[in-house]
Design a protein around this motif. Structure first.
Motif, short mmCIF file in Angstrom:
data_model
loop_
_atom_site.label_atom_id
_atom_site.label_comp_id
_atom_site.label_asym_id
_atom_site.label_seq_id
_atom_site.Cartn_x
_atom_site.Cartn_y
_atom_site.Cartn_z
N VAL A 82 3.51 3.09 -16.74
CA VAL A 82 4.85 2.69 -17.17
C VAL A 82 5.57 1.96 -16.04
N PRO A 83 6.46 1.01 -16.37
CA PRO A 83 7.28 0.39 -15.33
C PRO A 83 8.11 1.45 -14.62
N ALA A 84 8.15 1.38 -13.30
CA ALA A 84 8.86 2.42 -12.53
C ALA A 84 9.64 1.78 -11.40
N LEU A 85 10.79 2.36 -11.12
CA LEU A 85 11.63 1.95 -10.00
C LEU A 85 11.88 3.17 -9.13
N PHE A 86 11.53 3.06 -7.85
CA PHE A 86 11.81 4.12 -6.89
C PHE A 86 12.92 3.63 -5.97
N ILE A 87 14.03 4.34 -5.98
CA ILE A 87 15.20 3.99 -5.17
C ILE A 87 15.32 5.01 -4.06
N SER A 88 15.47 4.55 -2.84
CA SER A 88 15.68 5.48 -1.73
C SER A 88 16.81 4.99 -0.84
N GLY A 89 17.35 5.92 -0.04
CA GLY A 89 18.43 5.58 0.87
C GLY A 89 17.91 5.23 2.24
N GLU A 90 18.49 4.21 2.84
CA GLU A 90 18.05 3.75 4.16
C GLU A 90 18.15 4.87 5.20
N LYS A 91 19.16 5.74 5.08
CA LYS A 91 19.39 6.79 6.07
C LYS A 91 18.66 8.09 5.72
N SER A 92 17.89 8.09 4.65
CA SER A 92 17.17 9.28 4.22
C SER A 92 15.72 9.22 4.70
N ASN A 93 15.15 10.41 4.95
CA ASN A 93 13.74 10.47 5.35
C ASN A 93 12.87 11.07 4.24
N TYR A 94 13.40 11.11 3.03
CA TYR A 94 12.68 11.71 1.92
C TYR A 94 11.53 10.84 1.42
N VAL A 95 11.63 9.52 1.60
CA VAL A 95 10.56 8.62 1.17
C VAL A 95 10.15 7.75 2.36
N THR A 96 8.95 7.98 2.88
CA THR A 96 8.44 7.25 4.03
C THR A 96 7.52 6.11 3.59
N ASP A 97 7.09 5.31 4.55
CA ASP A 97 6.14 4.24 4.22
C ASP A 97 4.84 4.82 3.67
N ASN A 98 4.39 5.93 4.24
CA ASN A 98 3.18 6.57 3.72
C ASN A 98 3.38 7.07 2.29
N ASP A 99 4.58 7.60 2.03
CA ASP A 99 4.90 8.05 0.67
C ASP A 99 4.79 6.89 -0.31
N TRP A 100 5.32 5.74 0.10
CA TRP A 100 5.32 4.59 -0.80
C TRP A 100 3.91 4.14 -1.13
N GLN A 101 3.00 4.22 -0.17
CA GLN A 101 1.61 3.86 -0.45
C GLN A 101 1.00 4.82 -1.48
N GLN A 102 1.33 6.11 -1.36
CA GLN A 102 0.85 7.07 -2.34
C GLN A 102 1.49 6.80 -3.70
N ILE A 103 2.78 6.57 -3.70
CA ILE A 103 3.48 6.28 -4.96
C ILE A 103 2.86 5.09 -5.66
N LYS A 104 2.57 4.04 -4.90
CA LYS A 104 2.02 2.83 -5.49
C LYS A 104 0.64 3.07 -6.11
N SER A 105 -0.11 4.02 -5.54
CA SER A 105 -1.43 4.31 -6.10
C SER A 105 -1.32 5.05 -7.42
N PHE A 106 -0.28 5.85 -7.58
CA PHE A 106 -0.09 6.59 -8.83
C PHE A 106 0.73 5.80 -9.84
N TYR A 107 1.59 4.91 -9.35
CA TYR A 107 2.46 4.11 -10.22
C TYR A 107 2.26 2.63 -9.89
N PRO A 108 1.17 2.04 -10.36
CA PRO A 108 0.83 0.66 -9.97
C PRO A 108 1.88 -0.37 -10.39
#
Length: 254
Positions: A195-221
Motif C-alpha cells: 500500500v502507498p505509505a507516508l512516514f513522517i518524522s521530526g527532525e529533533k526526534s530520534n525515534y526514526v533513524t537512517d537504519n530504521d528507514w532502510q528497514q521501513i523501505k524493505s517492508f513498505y516498498p
C-alpha cells in the motif's frame, strides 16, 4: 467492548490512532483541519480515553479492535494514520488486514523494538495517592520531582478526571504498565506491504533513524519519508501547519 471514537466531516474516511497516554481528544485540532475534504475518525485505543479497559493490550488485539470498529461503521476500506504507539498499531493492522487499508501514514515511529523510556512515568503516576489532592496543580507539583518537564506533566494530566469530588485516572494505568514490555517489541512483519505509505518524522526526534528507514523501505516498498524541521516526537503538535499540509498532499495523490 467497543472503541470510543470521534467523527467529523464527510467523504473518504481517515482513521487516526493516538500514542501512549494519549486519546482522540489530543487530535481534535488536526482532525478538524483535515476534515474539510474527508471524514476523520479519531479513535481511543483500548485502556485509553473513553474506550474500554482490559487487562491485555497487544498490537494484534488493538488491530482486532479497529477491525471491529470498521465493521460496525460499515467501512470496507480506510486511510489510516497512527502516531507512536498508534503508528505501530496502524502498521500491525495493515499487515493483518491489508485489504482494509488504502493508504498508510505513520508518524514518528518505526516497526522495530524500542528501549524502555516510559517506566519512570508509569511508576510516578502509580505512586500517587490521588485521594490526597484537591487540584490539578497539586498533582502536577507532586510529579515535578520525577517528571520535571512541565509539558510532559501537562500532557499526562489530560488523563486526570474528577468523579465524586475525587481524582482518578481515565487511562487504565495498571494494565498499560503490565502490557508495556510487549508494546516495546517489534511489529510482526511477515510480508512486504504494497500500500502507498507516508512516514513522517521530526527532525529533533530520534525515534526514526537512517537504519530504521532502510528497514521501513524493505517492508513498505511504496513508502516515502518526510522529515519536518523544528519538530520533535509530537510532530503534529510542534509543526501542525506543515504536518497537515503533508498529510493532505499525500492523501490527494491518486
Amino acid at each position: 467492548m467497543k472503541l470510543h471514537y470521534q467523527s467529523i466531516g464527510q467523504g473518504s474516511p481517515l482513521v487516526i490512532l493516538h500514542g501512549l497516554f494519549g486519546s482522540a481528544d489530543n487530535w481534535r485540532g488536526i482532525a478538524k483541519a483535515l476534515s474539510s475534504e474527508r471524514q476523520v475518525i479519531s479513535v481511543d485505543l483500548r485502556n485509553h480515553g473513553r474506550s474500554f479497559h482490559h487487562p491485555q493490550q497487544t498490537f494484534d488485539l488493538m488491530a482486532e479492535d479497529l477491525l471491529n470498529l470498521l465493521d460496525d461503521l460499515s467501512l470496507p476500506t480506510i486511510d489510516l494514520l497512527g502516531h507512536s504507539l498508534g503508528g505501530k498499531t496502524a502498521m500491525q493492522f495493515t499487515q493483518n488486514f491489508i485489504n482494509r487499508v488504502n493508504r498508510l501514514i505513520v508518524v514518528d515511529i518505526a516497526p522495530r523494538q524500542y528501549i524502555d523510556e516510559h517506566s519512570v512515568i508509569f511508576k510516578a503516576l502509580l505512586a500517587l495517592d490521588l485521594s490526597k489532592f484537591s487540584s490539578r496543580t497539586e498533582v502536577s507539583e507532586a510529579l515535578s520531582g520525577t517528571l520535571p518537564d512541565p509539558l510532559v506533566r501537562q500532557f499526562l494530566l489530560l488523563n486526570l478526571q474528577k468523579n465524586d469530588q475525587e481524582f482518578n485516572w481515565r487511562i487504565n494505568l495498571q494494565a498499560l504498565f503490565c502490557s508495556y514490555p510487549g508494546l516495546l517489541q517489534s511489529v510482526e512483519q511477515n510480508d512486504a506491504v504494497e500500500v502507498p505509505a507516508l512516514f513522517i518524522s521530526g527532525e529533533k526526534s530520534n525515534y526514526v533513524t537512517d537504519n530504521d528507514w532502510q528497514q521501513i523501505k524493505s517492508f513498505y516498498p511504496n513508502a516515502e519519508h518526510v522529515v519536518i524541521d523544528n519538530a520533535g516526537h509530537w510532530v503534529h503538535a510542534d509543526q501542525p501547519d506543515i504536518f497537515i499540509e503533508q498529510v493532505n498532499r499525500f492523501l490527494a495523490d491518486d
